[in-house]
Design an enzyme around this catalytic site. Structure first.
Site, short mmCIF file in Angstrom:
data_model
loop_
_atom_site.label_atom_id
_atom_site.label_comp_id
_atom_site.label_asym_id
_atom_site.label_seq_id
_atom_site.Cartn_x
_atom_site.Cartn_y
_atom_site.Cartn_z
N GLU A 145 0.79 -1.37 -0.31
CA GLU A 145 -0.16 0.08 -0.18
C GLU A 145 1.00 0.97 0.32
O GLU A 145 2.21 1.39 0.28
CB GLU A 145 -0.99 -0.28 1.34
CG GLU A 145 -0.20 0.45 2.18
CD GLU A 145 -1.57 -0.80 2.96
OE1 GLU A 145 -2.60 -0.10 3.61
OE2 GLU A 145 -1.06 -0.98 4.37
N LYS A 204 2.34 4.43 1.17
CA LYS A 204 3.32 5.36 2.76
C LYS A 204 2.55 6.74 2.36
O LYS A 204 3.05 7.53 1.53
CB LYS A 204 4.19 5.28 2.55
CG LYS A 204 5.05 5.77 4.35
CD LYS A 204 6.79 5.62 4.34
CE LYS A 204 6.66 5.36 5.60
NZ LYS A 204 6.94 7.44 5.78
N ASP A 264 1.93 10.48 3.67
CA ASP A 264 2.62 11.22 4.09
C ASP A 264 2.05 11.92 4.80
O ASP A 264 1.58 13.10 4.83
CB ASP A 264 3.34 12.15 3.72
CG ASP A 264 4.76 13.05 3.61
OD1 ASP A 264 4.97 12.46 5.03
OD2 ASP A 264 5.40 14.01 2.61
N TYR A 267 -4.01 0.99 8.74
CA TYR A 267 -2.44 0.23 8.41
C TYR A 267 -2.75 -0.53 9.37
O TYR A 267 -1.64 -1.71 8.42
CB TYR A 267 -1.45 1.28 7.17
CG TYR A 267 -0.54 2.18 8.87
CD1 TYR A 267 -0.20 0.90 10.03
CD2 TYR A 267 -0.94 2.89 7.98
CE1 TYR A 267 0.36 1.97 10.85
CE2 TYR A 267 0.46 4.15 9.26
CZ TYR A 267 0.65 3.43 10.58
OH TYR A 267 1.66 4.08 11.62
N LYS A 274 3.80 -5.55 3.47
CA LYS A 274 4.89 -6.63 4.99
C LYS A 274 3.99 -7.54 4.19
O LYS A 274 3.12 -7.69 3.31
CB LYS A 274 3.04 -5.94 5.88
CG LYS A 274 3.02 -4.67 6.09
CD LYS A 274 1.99 -4.16 6.39
CE LYS A 274 2.42 -2.42 7.14
NZ LYS A 274 1.08 -2.19 7.47
N LYS A 317 10.75 3.90 -0.57
CA LYS A 317 10.87 4.71 -0.68
C LYS A 317 10.94 5.45 -2.02
O LYS A 317 11.42 4.40 -2.73
CB LYS A 317 11.17 6.58 0.23
CG LYS A 317 11.92 6.04 1.42
CD LYS A 317 10.47 6.83 2.10
CE LYS A 317 10.56 6.91 3.59
NZ LYS A 317 11.24 8.20 4.10
N CYS A 360 36.02 29.79 15.02
CA CYS A 360 35.21 29.80 15.58
C CYS A 360 33.79 31.40 14.54
O CYS A 360 34.49 32.40 15.34
CB CYS A 360 34.24 29.81 16.77
SG CYS A 360 32.08 29.61 16.69
N CYS A 365 32.64 32.28 18.21
CA CYS A 365 33.00 32.84 19.37
C CYS A 365 34.45 33.55 19.37
O CYS A 365 35.46 34.03 20.34
CB CYS A 365 32.53 32.33 20.82
SG CYS A 365 34.15 30.78 20.36
N CYS A 372 34.32 23.74 17.53
CA CYS A 372 34.75 25.19 17.72
C CYS A 372 35.13 24.33 19.01
O CYS A 372 34.49 23.75 20.19
CB CYS A 372 33.49 26.29 17.78
SG CYS A 372 33.70 27.22 19.54
N CYS A 425 31.55 29.66 24.70
CA CYS A 425 30.87 30.36 23.15
C CYS A 425 29.54 30.18 22.89
O CYS A 425 28.76 29.81 23.37
CB CYS A 425 31.79 28.69 22.02
SG CYS A 425 30.79 29.02 20.00
N1 5U1 Z 1 0.82 1.66 4.72
C1 5U1 Z 1 1.27 1.53 5.89
N2 5U1 Z 1 2.20 3.47 6.49
N3 5U1 Z 1 2.46 2.25 7.38
C2 5U1 Z 1 3.60 3.12 8.99
N4 5U1 Z 1 1.66 1.56 7.13
C3 5U1 Z 1 2.63 1.13 7.60
N5 5U1 Z 1 2.93 0.21 8.86
C4 5U1 Z 1 3.58 1.22 9.81
C5 5U1 Z 1 3.39 1.94 9.78
C6 5U1 Z 1 4.48 2.73 10.75
O1 5U1 Z 1 4.37 0.18 10.91
C7 5U1 Z 1 3.60 -1.32 10.64
C8 5U1 Z 1 4.75 -1.47 11.56
C9 5U1 Z 1 2.51 -1.58 11.12
#
Ligand code: 5U1
Length: 674
Positions: free
Chosen positions: A117, A119, A121, A229, A294, A318, A412, A415, A430, A436
């Site tokens: 799935e 991730k 933000d 999740y 996972k 990532k 530095c 200072c 420094c 400082c």
């Molecule tokens: N989609 C997703 N984001 N996320 C973040 N799954 C997921 N699982 C996470 C985290 C921190 O931790 C698992 C170890 C449950």
């Protein structure tokens, strides 16, 4: 109940059901059946009914999403099970290496079934449901302890206040991400700007800023979303066998889950999903910074366990960070808390991943040399997630003729003390120590910061004034300040001065872990400080601990042990500690108290031999998390010895002393104690 009252109770129940249904269509399924005006009418009717008959209000009524304002701050919540983090992968090879490790651990020849799935933000939170009702919501915090934000999370429309159906454990935790959809973020920023307020930098900041509002009524006006999740702690219940089934099960209860989730097979399937998501990323209505894989089987997850704070069965792959090129105008050197000089690039401002960047780190002189960067060069700037933007290297193409080399200053910039570069070390420092002002300032900034003593109101501007005026030379001198003295500083009126004095008073009562963290010992972050507090239980034994004793503690390696021992050897540091204690800084023994309440409190275990599901260190850490002590030698006081393959002499000593012996099955049973 009179006939009219019964009718009204029936109508209120009907309205609650209808509104909850339409909330789900709108916020979870993104497929509304009625117009906003029709929805508002239903809500208004319910509000009216409830205001005329307050006895009809039930806690999970849609009108009760906005609770009362919290008096101050957020209370701390200890998570029933730690909220883990994820190991990261960046290159294709990282993903393939992860898959190899999984297959080796699980001794599988064929393809692994993975749940994939995006991730998101956003901000991780944990929702605790009891008897199908949302009882508590907490932020991740440091993974062990978060902040209670129930009032605010109740305002997030896609978070169900009560669950559908009845197939759920009596009590359980749902883990997921609170985030803001991009269109909602743009509208919110427009609204804020129109009303003369400052907008947010990006959807993540907007989500975090909105969730941490002290007044839930403010959060309620912020368009937040939620996707679950994973499962946290659960009471006894028959649970789905796979991660994908857990998410489907959540969906059946009305808990939103990401519609982009998919099962993929093996490294090839995972890589294809990652590529497809990277391609779709810009068209998704929310920001994602990668994909999470996972192992789908929950039994296999359990067998694999975790290392440090990340599970072995999951990977966050990532997306490449965003990069842009711009001109390097000049380089300044910033002095940190420990005197380290960091070269900072001043850039021709450039938009990287939606954020205007005009400063970026160049890390250290060795990096500058390795990358061959000169002032006047066009450079590549990278920004990934929340980390500080960095100069990755020189952009391609011809070099301009009038570029200049970047020189490490010999003194530095703050200072004038001599700058020292240790042989073989990248970092230049420094040598001014507390002479400082930059080091004094940074030490104070760290001391008051949220994860240290959390002294509200001491912002950068005030700290700068306190240091330059000589009013505060070290953290203990902060406690000499009172409202009267503070009022003399720029922009500090009588009310702020009183608030600052109150904040100092509140900060006098802290925890040992926070105090250790606040001291600013090199390489001792929040997690290590907590391990030290839990291990020693008091400051005195820590101050006298040898490097060898320190090295035996979780999260402490030889370098950290040396830094800790040096810190406490330094007479000046001991003086500051004494002055802090004399100023009334104190702590209860929450580490001991917390441990007493935990299921294995008061028990001591000794581990010997090799375990198949996890390392001994990991088993030790998990036993400690449940309140047990883990000892290195067997005595009559030992509750049990846990013996893996090829146990050592500890097993025979346990037999001789009549101490119970557990195998790995026994360990699993212990770790399941709640
Ligand atoms: N989609 C997703 N984001 N996320 C973040 N799954 C997921 N699982 C996470 C985290 C921190 O931790 C698992 C170890 C449950």
């Amino acid at each position: 109940m009179s006939g009219i009252a019964a009718d009204q109770a029936r109508r209120a129940a009907e309205l609650r059901e209808q509104i909850t249904y339409h909330d789900r269509r709108y916020y979870v399924l993104d497929d509304p059946e009625i117009s906003d005006a029709e929805y508002d009418e239903l809500l208004a009717e319910l509000q009216q009914l409830e205001s005329r008959h307050p006895e009809l209000i039930v806690p999970d009524s849609p009108t009760q999403r906005v609770g009362g304002a919290l008096a101050s701050g957020f209370p701390e919540v200890r998570h029933q099970l730690p909220m883990l983090s994820l190991n990261n992968g960046f290159a294709e090879e990282d993903l393939r290496a992860f898959d190899r490790r999984v297959r080796e651990r699980l001794e599988v020849q064929g393809e692994i079934d993975y749940m994939a799935e995006p991730k998101l933000d956003g901000l991780a939170i944990s929702l605790l449901y009891r008897n199908g009702q949302l009882l508590r919501a907490a932020t991740r915090g440091d993974g062990e302890t978060g902040e209670e934000v129930t009032g605010n999370v109740r305002t997030v429309r896609s978070v169900p206040l009560s669950l559908s159906g009845s197939d759920w454990p009596q009590e359980f935790e749902v883990r997921g991400e609170v985030f803001m959809r991009r269109p909602d973020f743009l509208r919110l920023n427009e609204r804020l700007l129109e009303s003369g307020e400052r907008g947010f930098m990006n959807p993540r900041n907007a989500a975090a800023g909105s969730l941490r509002q002290l007044d839930p009524a403010v959060t309620a006006r912020r368009p937040l979303s939620f996707f679950a999740y994973g499962l946290g702690w659960t009471a006894e219940h028959v649970l789905p066998h796979t991660q994908s089934a857990v998410l489907d099960w959540f969906a059946g209860m009305g808990i939103p889950v990401c519609p982009e989730r998919a099962r993929v097979q093996g490294a090839d399937g995972a890589f294809a999903y990652h590529q497809a998501m990277a391609e779709r990323r810009a068209r998704l209505p929310y920001d994602i910074d990668g994909v999470v894989f996972k192992v789908n089987s929950r039994e296999a997850q359990q067998r694999m366990g975790f290392v440090a704070r990340a599970p072995r069965w999951a990977l966050a792959q990532k997306f490449p960070a965003e990069e842009r090129t711009t001109l390097l105008l000049s380089v300044d050197f910033q002095v940190g808390r420990t005197g380290a000089l960091t070269p900072v690039a001043r850039l021709d401002p450039v938009l990287v991943g939606g954020v205007m960047v005009s400063n970026a780190t160049l890390h250290n002189m060795a990096e500058i040399e390795r990358k061959g960067i000169r002032i006047g060069d066009r450079v590549i700037v990278r920004r990934a997630g929340d980390v500080i933007p960095e100069v990755v290297g020189r952009a391609g193409g011809e070099r301009m003729p009038e570029t200049q080399t970047i020189e490490l200053p010999s003194v530095c910039p703050e200072c004038g003390s001599h700058v020292e570069q240790e042989e073989g070390k990248a970092v230049a420092r420094c040598t001014g120590g507390l002479v400082c002002p930059a080091q004094r300032r940074e030490a104070l900034r760290h001391f008051v910061s949220r994860k240290a003593l959390d002294i509200e109101g001491f912002g950068d501007r005030l700290i700068e004034q306190l240091v330059t005026s000589g009013a505060v030379n070290n953290p203990s001198e902060l406690f000499r300040l009172n409202a009267e003295r503070l009022e003399g500083f720029e922009r500090i009126g009588p009310k702020s001065a009183r608030n600052l004095e109150d904040a100092l008073d509140r900060a006098r009562e802290t925890t040992l872990a926070r105090f250790i963290h606040a001291l600013g010992i090199r390489e001792v972050g929040e997690v290590t400080a907590r391990s030290l507090a839990e291990h020693f239980g008091g400051l005195e034994p820590l101050m006298h601990a040898s490097e060898a004793t320190l090295e035996a503690i979780r999260d402490v390696g030889p370098v950290v042990a040396k830094h800790i021992a040096h810190f406490f050897d330094e007479p000046h540091n001991r003086e500051v500690i004494e002055a802090l204690l004399a100023a009334g800084v104190h702590w209860p023994r929450p580490e001991a108290n917390a441990a007493e309440k935990r299921p294995l409190a008061g028990r001591t275990y000794v581990l010997t031999g090799a375990l198949s599901a996890m390392t001994r260190e990991e088993a030790g850490a998990r036993l400690q998390a449940l309140g047990a002590k883990v000892a290195g030698s067997v005595s009559k006081q030992t509750s049990a010895v846990i013996a893996g393959e090829n146990p050592g002499s500890k097993l025979s000593r346990a037999e001789a002393l009549g101490v119970p012996i557990l195998d790995e099955g026994g360990l699993r049973a212990l770790l399941a104690s709640e």
